[in-house]
Structures are given as structure tokens and as C-alpha cells.
Design a protein around this motif. Structure first.
Motif, PDB file in Angstrom:
ATOM      1  N   VAL A  58     -12.634   8.910  32.944  1.00 11.02           N
ATOM      2  CA  VAL A  58     -13.338   7.930  32.130  1.00 11.02           C
ATOM      3  C   VAL A  58     -13.424   6.613  32.898  1.00 11.02           C
ATOM      4  O   VAL A  58     -12.406   5.952  33.135  1.00 11.02           O
ATOM      5  CB  VAL A  58     -12.640   7.710  30.776  1.00 11.02           C
ATOM      6  N   GLU A  59     -14.651   6.250  33.285  1.00 12.02           N
ATOM      7  CA  GLU A  59     -14.872   5.003  34.010  1.00 12.02           C
ATOM      8  C   GLU A  59     -15.053   3.838  33.046  1.00 12.02           C
ATOM      9  O   GLU A  59     -15.514   4.018  31.907  1.00 12.02           O
ATOM     10  CB  GLU A  59     -16.111   5.083  34.907  1.00 12.02           C
ATOM     11  N   SER A  60     -14.733   2.666  33.531  1.00 12.06           N
ATOM     12  CA  SER A  60     -14.957   1.431  32.773  1.00 12.06           C
ATOM     13  C   SER A  60     -15.054   0.283  33.768  1.00 12.06           C
ATOM     14  O   SER A  60     -14.745   0.440  34.960  1.00 12.06           O
ATOM     15  CB  SER A  60     -13.821   1.185  31.774  1.00 12.06           C
ATOM     16  N   GLY A  61     -15.488  -0.873  33.264  1.00 12.95           N
ATOM     17  CA  GLY A  61     -15.519  -2.063  34.098  1.00 12.95           C
ATOM     18  C   GLY A  61     -16.888  -2.486  34.584  1.00 12.95           C
ATOM     19  O   GLY A  61     -17.031  -3.546  35.208  1.00 12.95           O
ATOM     20  N   GLY A  62     -17.897  -1.674  34.316  1.00 12.74           N
ATOM     21  CA  GLY A  62     -19.234  -2.044  34.741  1.00 12.74           C
ATOM     22  C   GLY A  62     -19.783  -3.202  33.926  1.00 12.74           C
ATOM     23  O   GLY A  62     -19.203  -3.589  32.910  1.00 12.74           O
ATOM     24  N   GLY A  63     -20.897  -3.739  34.394  1.00 12.14           N
ATOM     25  CA  GLY A  63     -21.520  -4.839  33.664  1.00 12.14           C
ATOM     26  C   GLY A  63     -22.481  -5.593  34.549  1.00 12.14           C
ATOM     27  O   GLY A  63     -22.823  -5.152  35.647  1.00 12.14           O
ATOM     28  N   LEU A  64     -22.907  -6.755  34.047  1.00 10.19           N
ATOM     29  CA  LEU A  64     -23.839  -7.620  34.763  1.00 10.19           C
ATOM     30  C   LEU A  64     -23.043  -8.654  35.563  1.00 10.19           C
ATOM     31  O   LEU A  64     -22.159  -9.325  35.021  1.00 10.19           O
ATOM     32  CB  LEU A  64     -24.764  -8.315  33.774  1.00 10.19           C
ATOM     33  N   VAL A  65     -23.383  -8.788  36.836  1.00  9.46           N
ATOM     34  CA  VAL A  65     -22.698  -9.742  37.704  1.00  9.46           C
ATOM     35  C   VAL A  65     -23.735 -10.392  38.614  1.00  9.46           C
ATOM     36  O   VAL A  65     -24.732  -9.757  38.989  1.00  9.46           O
ATOM     37  CB  VAL A  65     -21.581  -9.058  38.517  1.00  9.46           C
ATOM     38  N   GLN A  66     -23.509 -11.645  38.942  1.00  9.85           N
ATOM     39  CA  GLN A  66     -24.436 -12.352  39.819  1.00  9.85           C
ATOM     40  C   GLN A  66     -24.238 -11.940  41.280  1.00  9.85           C
ATOM     41  O   GLN A  66     -23.142 -11.525  41.676  1.00  9.85           O
ATOM     42  CB  GLN A  66     -24.222 -13.857  39.685  1.00  9.85           C
ATOM     43  N   PRO A  67     -25.288 -12.052  42.071  1.00  9.90           N
ATOM     44  CA  PRO A  67     -25.138 -11.783  43.514  1.00  9.90           C
ATOM     45  C   PRO A  67     -24.020 -12.632  44.104  1.00  9.90           C
ATOM     46  O   PRO A  67     -23.883 -13.812  43.785  1.00  9.90           O
ATOM     47  CB  PRO A  67     -26.499 -12.179  44.085  1.00  9.90           C
ATOM     48  N   GLY A  68     -23.212 -11.984  44.958  1.00  6.52           N
ATOM     49  CA  GLY A  68     -22.060 -12.662  45.546  1.00  6.52           C
ATOM     50  C   GLY A  68     -20.799 -12.537  44.718  1.00  6.52           C
ATOM     51  O   GLY A  68     -19.709 -12.898  45.192  1.00  6.52           O
ATOM     52  N   GLY A  69     -20.928 -12.041  43.509  1.00  5.27           N
ATOM     53  CA  GLY A  69     -19.779 -11.933  42.612  1.00  5.27           C
ATOM     54  C   GLY A  69     -18.945 -10.691  42.869  1.00  5.27           C
ATOM     55  O   GLY A  69     -19.202  -9.915  43.798  1.00  5.27           O
ATOM     56  N   SER A  70     -17.936 -10.515  42.013  1.00  3.48           N
ATOM     57  CA  SER A  70     -16.994  -9.401  42.147  1.00  3.48           C
ATOM     58  C   SER A  70     -16.863  -8.660  40.830  1.00  3.48           C
ATOM     59  O   SER A  70     -17.103  -9.227  39.756  1.00  3.48           O
ATOM     60  CB  SER A  70     -15.615  -9.912  42.580  1.00  3.48           C
ATOM     61  N   LEU A  71     -16.432  -7.413  40.936  1.00  2.00           N
ATOM     62  CA  LEU A  71     -16.215  -6.579  39.774  1.00  2.00           C
ATOM     63  C   LEU A  71     -15.197  -5.508  40.166  1.00  2.00           C
ATOM     64  O   LEU A  71     -15.176  -5.058  41.321  1.00  2.00           O
ATOM     65  CB  LEU A  71     -17.525  -5.922  39.361  1.00  2.00           C
ATOM     66  N   ARG A  72     -14.357  -5.107  39.219  1.00  2.00           N
ATOM     67  CA  ARG A  72     -13.432  -4.007  39.479  1.00  2.00           C
ATOM     68  C   ARG A  72     -13.697  -2.886  38.503  1.00  2.00           C
ATOM     69  O   ARG A  72     -13.619  -3.087  37.277  1.00  2.00           O
ATOM     70  CB  ARG A  72     -11.975  -4.445  39.387  1.00  2.00           C
ATOM     71  N   LEU A  73     -14.005  -1.718  39.043  1.00  2.00           N
ATOM     72  CA  LEU A  73     -14.202  -0.535  38.227  1.00  2.00           C
ATOM     73  C   LEU A  73     -12.892   0.241  38.127  1.00  2.00           C
ATOM     74  O   LEU A  73     -12.111   0.284  39.076  1.00  2.00           O
ATOM     75  CB  LEU A  73     -15.268   0.371  38.835  1.00  2.00           C
ATOM     76  N   SER A  74     -12.692   0.852  36.968  1.00  2.00           N
ATOM     77  CA  SER A  74     -11.525   1.693  36.741  1.00  2.00           C
ATOM     78  C   SER A  74     -11.968   3.101  36.374  1.00  2.00           C
ATOM     79  O   SER A  74     -13.044   3.285  35.792  1.00  2.00           O
ATOM     80  CB  SER A  74     -10.650   1.138  35.610  1.00  2.00           C
ATOM     81  N   CYS A  75     -11.145   4.063  36.700  1.00  2.00           N
ATOM     82  CA  CYS A  75     -11.399   5.459  36.355  1.00  2.00           C
ATOM     83  C   CYS A  75     -10.069   6.053  35.895  1.00  2.00           C
ATOM     84  O   CYS A  75      -9.192   6.347  36.717  1.00  2.00           O
ATOM     85  CB  CYS A  75     -11.949   6.211  37.553  1.00  2.00           C
ATOM     86  N   ALA A  76      -9.920   6.177  34.594  1.00  2.00           N
ATOM     87  CA  ALA A  76      -8.693   6.722  34.026  1.00  2.00           C
ATOM     88  C   ALA A  76      -8.768   8.237  33.992  1.00  2.00           C
ATOM     89  O   ALA A  76      -9.727   8.803  33.441  1.00  2.00           O
ATOM     90  CB  ALA A  76      -8.487   6.175  32.623  1.00  2.00           C
ATOM     91  N   ALA A  77      -7.765   8.880  34.568  1.00  2.00           N
ATOM     92  CA  ALA A  77      -7.754  10.338  34.661  1.00  2.00           C
ATOM     93  C   ALA A  77      -6.736  10.932  33.695  1.00  2.00           C
ATOM     94  O   ALA A  77      -5.686  10.333  33.429  1.00  2.00           O
ATOM     95  CB  ALA A  77      -7.435  10.779  36.078  1.00  2.00           C
ATOM     96  N   SER A  78      -7.045  12.102  33.199  1.00  2.00           N
ATOM     97  CA  SER A  78      -6.108  12.860  32.380  1.00  2.00           C
ATOM     98  C   SER A  78      -6.250  14.332  32.715  1.00  2.00           C
ATOM     99  O   SER A  78      -7.312  14.782  33.156  1.00  2.00           O
ATOM    100  CB  SER A  78      -6.344  12.617  30.890  1.00  2.00           C
ATOM    101  N   GLY A  79      -5.169  15.071  32.533  1.00  2.00           N
ATOM    102  CA  GLY A  79      -5.197  16.504  32.811  1.00  2.00           C
ATOM    103  C   GLY A  79      -4.836  16.871  34.242  1.00  2.00           C
ATOM    104  O   GLY A  79      -4.748  18.058  34.565  1.00  2.00           O
ATOM    105  N   PHE A  80      -4.630  15.879  35.099  1.00  2.00           N
ATOM    106  CA  PHE A  80      -4.203  16.115  36.468  1.00  2.00           C
ATOM    107  C   PHE A  80      -3.654  14.807  37.032  1.00  2.00           C
ATOM    108  O   PHE A  80      -3.798  13.747  36.407  1.00  2.00           O
ATOM    109  CB  PHE A  80      -5.341  16.638  37.342  1.00  2.00           C
ATOM    110  N   THR A  81      -3.054  14.862  38.216  1.00  2.00           N
ATOM    111  CA  THR A  81      -2.445  13.689  38.822  1.00  2.00           C
ATOM    112  C   THR A  81      -3.332  13.131  39.925  1.00  2.00           C
ATOM    113  O   THR A  81      -3.599  13.808  40.927  1.00  2.00           O
ATOM    114  CB  THR A  81      -1.060  14.034  39.401  1.00  2.00           C
TER     115      THR A  81
END
Lengths: 120, 108
Positions: A5-28
Motif C-alpha cells: 500500500v503506497e502513500s505520500g503522493g500529491g502536488l509539489v512545486q518544481p524543486g520540491g521534495s516528497l517522500r513516498l511510503s509503501c507499507a507491506a504485509s504478508g512478507f518481510t
């Protein structure tokens, strides 16, 4: 059951930063290869980055030096830190579990994707 | 880095056979994997390795490889097979992934 399950996307200005996350279940996460793949609107799939179970990381030339892949073993979560974002980074970002072997690799599970829009 | 080239679009009559090809130098060293993507959905793995299907993928999907070309064949195409298909492999370094340009399959 394996889930990503990914999260963290959105609208960001050029030059900006963003961190995406991917939560996993059912495996390591730390026991597997984990990758990020992106798809610009109306375009094809583009491989972005991989982190191996041993911790080695690799990046596409288009993001090298700007993006960083990492994982938090305690949270069983994969991340993609994206800095110095450009309009051409606009895409749906997918995380995927990858199986690598001497004669190839494949992505057996994918998340639903998270949209990143870089625009002023 | 390597490139993988696919035909942009192919069409097939319902129940007939269609072959999708993927060409690239890295395919001389690595098998391709194949993904089906329907609009608004994440890609789904349909073929990997020499010719392996994940659980739940119909046996009308098969894969093959020769030289620098990998192929995905749909034998007896169904309406639900209409989708975009992408091949994937490692590049010559073995550490970078690369996707094909994608093929849109239309079932007539």
C-alpha cells in the motif's frame, strides 16, 4: 496475503521534495528485493530504483542523485525520498516486490500506486 | 542502459492467436517477464522466466525467447485480454531494470 500500500503522493512545486511510503504485509520487506516503478500520464512503465535484501541500491539515470530508496525493517515499509523534483517526474509511482535470479527477475506483487504531480 | 522495443499496437480476432514481441540486447542474457495492465489498474505479472505462469493466470498465456527477442503468445484471445502489455528485463549491468515500450492489444 501479500499486500503493498503506497502513500505520500500529491502536488509539489518544481524543486520540491516528497517522500513516498509503501507499507507491506504478508512478507518481510528486508528479505526481498523491493522496487519502485513509475508511469507518467498516458505513457509506459519506467523502472526507477531497487533495494536488494542485502541493502545495495540502484537507480535509473533519470533519478540518480535526486531520489533515495530505503526501508524501515521495524515498520516493514519501503520508502522513496524524492528531491529536486521536476515536471517530468509527474507520474503514478508503484512499489513492487521483485524476485531476482541469475537469468532475470520479475515483479510478482504491485501496490495500487500513488500519484505525484510536479507543477507550479 | 538497454532498451526493449515492442510494437505499439496489435489486434486479434476473438478466439484467435496473437504474438507480442520484445527486442533488446539484454534479452540475450536475461529472460523477459511480461505484465498486463488494464486502464486505471496496476500491472499484473503474466509470464516470467523461461515460460512460467503465476497462479491464476490462464494457460492461454505463454512465453518464449530466441536470441535478442522475447515473445508473449495469447492462444485463443478473450475479450478480457484487451490491455497494454509490457516486457521487462535486467539491463546489461544486471542491476538496473528496463521495461519495454508497451503493446496495446485490441480484441476484435
Amino acid at each position: 496475503e501479500v499486500q503493498l500500500v503506497e502513500s505520500g503522493g500529491g502536488l509539489v512545486q518544481p524543486g520540491g521534495s516528497l517522500r513516498l511510503s509503501c507499507a507491506a504485509s504478508g512478507f518481510t520487506v528486508s528479505s526481498n528485493y523491493m522496487s519502485w516503478v513509475r508511469q507518467a500520464p498516458g505513457k509506459g512503465l519506467e523502472w526507477v530504483s531497487v533495494i536488494y535484501s542485502g541493502g545495495s541500491t540502484y537507480y535509473a539515470d533519470s533519478v540518480k542523485g535526486r531520489f533515495t530508496i530505503s526501508r524501515d525493517n521495524s515498520k516493514n515499509t519501503l520508502y522513496l525520498q524524492m528531491n529536486s523534483l521536476r515536471a517530468e517526474d509527474t507520474a503514478v509511482y508503484y512499489c513492487a516486490r521483485e524476485w531476482g535470479y541469475s537469468y532475470g527477475s520479475h515483479f510478482d506483487y504491485w501496490g495500487q500506486g500513488t500519484l505525484v504531480t510536479v507543477s507550479s | 542502459s538497454s532498451e526493449l522495443t515492442q510494437d505499439p499496437a496489435v489486434s486479434v480476432a476473438l478466439g484467435q492467436t496473437v504474438r507480442i514481441t520484445c527486442q533488446g540486447d539484454s534479452l540475450r542474457s536475461y529472460y523477459a517477464s511480461w505484465y498486463q495492465q488494464k486502464p486505471g489498474q496496476a500491472p499484473v505479472l503474466v509470464i516470467y522466466g523461461k515460460n512460467n505462469r503465476p497462479s491464476g493466470i490462464p494457460d492461454r498465456f505463454s512465453g518464449s525467447s530466441s536470441g535478442n527477442t522475447a515473445s508473449l503468445t495469447i492462444t485463443g484471445a478473450q475479450a478480457e485480454d484487451e490491455a497494454d502489455y509490457y516486457c521487462n528485463s535486467r539491463d546489461s549491468s544486471g542491476n538496473h531494470g528496463v521495461f519495454g515500450t508497451g503493446t496495446k492489444v485490441t480484441v476484435l
